[in-house]
Design an enzyme around this catalytic site. Structure first.
Site, mmCIF file in Angstrom:
data_model
loop_
_atom_site.group_PDB
_atom_site.id
_atom_site.type_symbol
_atom_site.label_atom_id
_atom_site.label_comp_id
_atom_site.label_asym_id
_atom_site.label_seq_id
_atom_site.Cartn_x
_atom_site.Cartn_y
_atom_site.Cartn_z
ATOM 1 N N GLY A 84 36.460 45.232 39.129
ATOM 2 C CA GLY A 84 37.158 44.869 40.354
ATOM 3 C C GLY A 84 37.747 46.098 41.020
ATOM 4 N N ASP A 114 40.300 40.180 31.952
ATOM 5 C CA ASP A 114 40.454 38.960 32.741
ATOM 6 C C ASP A 114 39.086 38.408 33.123
ATOM 7 O OD1 ASP A 114 39.951 41.085 34.486
ATOM 8 O OD2 ASP A 114 41.160 40.247 36.104
#
Length: 343
Positions: A68, A148
């Site tokens: 990300g 995550d």
């Protein structure tokens, strides 16, 4: 039909909807625009009878997706913009859930690096094709964050304590390791990728795989399963390090190498990560993503997150100053509060 945005290109050909990631300067790290483009495209194709299969791949040879856009998250966090941090993670995890629930074959081709968010847009799909150049990892504890994008779900479902090992150490998996663990479903040599995709366009995913799937070379991680379980089944991260110290006399140096890696990572992040993976066991992906969202927003406010990204991605001195500096300084009650208190 075709469309394009700055970093995501899409087209439909012979019933295959292709999503091409093309952000070479950031190794396809997912910014909020890329996440939205992928989500909107998948939603449009979900009920489109002209699309029977989705193919996701990279336009660059070095990486599928390096994760990300955590630099942007760091900047938002430093600016106190919690809403932007929440928005980024919630939209990213929404995309991951959509991929997991997608009603049509979703084929991710991992030819190069896939880390963090790159696993979120691949591992949850039905088909995860790797080449010999694939490298998979969740390296977040090295930057003061947590694994995550649903990692607490897929790591906790790996055999024994392998998921705990991968989540805490950020160990890089080869294509063979990924196939052995089930994180990848098929192995196709990179020299056959073009022919594989041509068959996918001309025929279907089953035919393409039948023509080009090969047995990968033997992986290494399951050979260490017994030792990994012995170390990473300890109740605390400190207990895991103690067991590694006891194991340092091994012949191949695995314990010493693993210990050396862990002592460089954020004690706070490792403590939260261990609890996150434990709570992920037995939870659905949806519940894991919800829990990760709450924890991720809180972690983004912690000093180690900004410091870890500074050390690894901004200044690149690889010399973070963690707070607390050691595992003994981590308050177990503070870890519990991460999971029990609202954002």
């Amino acid at each position: 039909m075709s469309s394009s945005s700055q970093f995501v290109q899409t087209r439909v050909e012979h019933g295959v909807g292709e999503i091409l990631l093309d952000r070479p300067t950031a190794l396809n790290a997912l910014d909020i625009g890329m996440i939205r483009d992928m989500h909107d495209t998948l939603m449009a194709w979900r009920d489109d009878d002209a699309v029977h299969t989705v193919l996701v791949r990279s336009a660059i040879p070095k990486a599928f997706c390096a994760g990300g856009d955590i630099r942007a998250v760091r900047e938002a966090g430093l600016g106190g913009d919690t809403e932007a941090v929440w928005g980024y993670f919630s939209e990213e995890y929404r995309l991951d859930q959509l991929i997991a629930d997608y009603p049509k074959p979703y084929v991710a081709v991992i030819d190069g690096v896939a880390m963090g968010g790159g696993l979120g847009i691949s591992v949850h799909g039905a088909f995860r094709v790797v080449t010999e150049r694939a490298v998979l990892a969740m390296p977040e504890t090295a930057i003061g964050f947590i694994p995550d994008v649903g990692a607490s779900h897929f790591l906790s479902n790996l055999p024994g304590s392998i998921g705990m090992y991968l989540g805490l150490t950020g160990t890089r998996l080869t294509a063979a390791d990924a196939v052995e663990l089930g994180l990848a479903t098929h192995y196709v040599p990179s020299l056959e990728l073009d022919d594989f995709i041509a068959d996918l366009l001309a025929e279907d995913i089953d035919t393409a795989l039948a023509n080009h799937m090969r047995l990968p070379p033997a992986g290494a991680i399951l050979d260490r399963r017994e030792r990994i379980d012995a170390v990473f089944s300890a109740d605390t991260v400190g207990g895991m390090l103690d067991r590694l110290v006891d194991e340092k006399g091994d012949d191949d140096g695995w314990a010493a190498e693993t210990l050396a890696a862990l002592v460089k990572h954020s004690p706070w992040s490792m403590s939260v990560t261990a609890e996150l993976i434990r709570q992920g066991s037995g939870s659905t992906l949806e519940h894991c993503l919800g829990r990760e969202l709450r924890v991720a927003v809180k972690m983004s406010r912690c000093p180690d997150f900004a410091e870890g990204i500074r050390a690894v991605l901004v200044d690149k001195d690889h010399a973070p100053t963690w707070d607390p500096a050691t595992l003994s300084g981590v308050d177990p009650e503070a870890v519990r509060e991460v999971f029990s208190t609202p954002i």
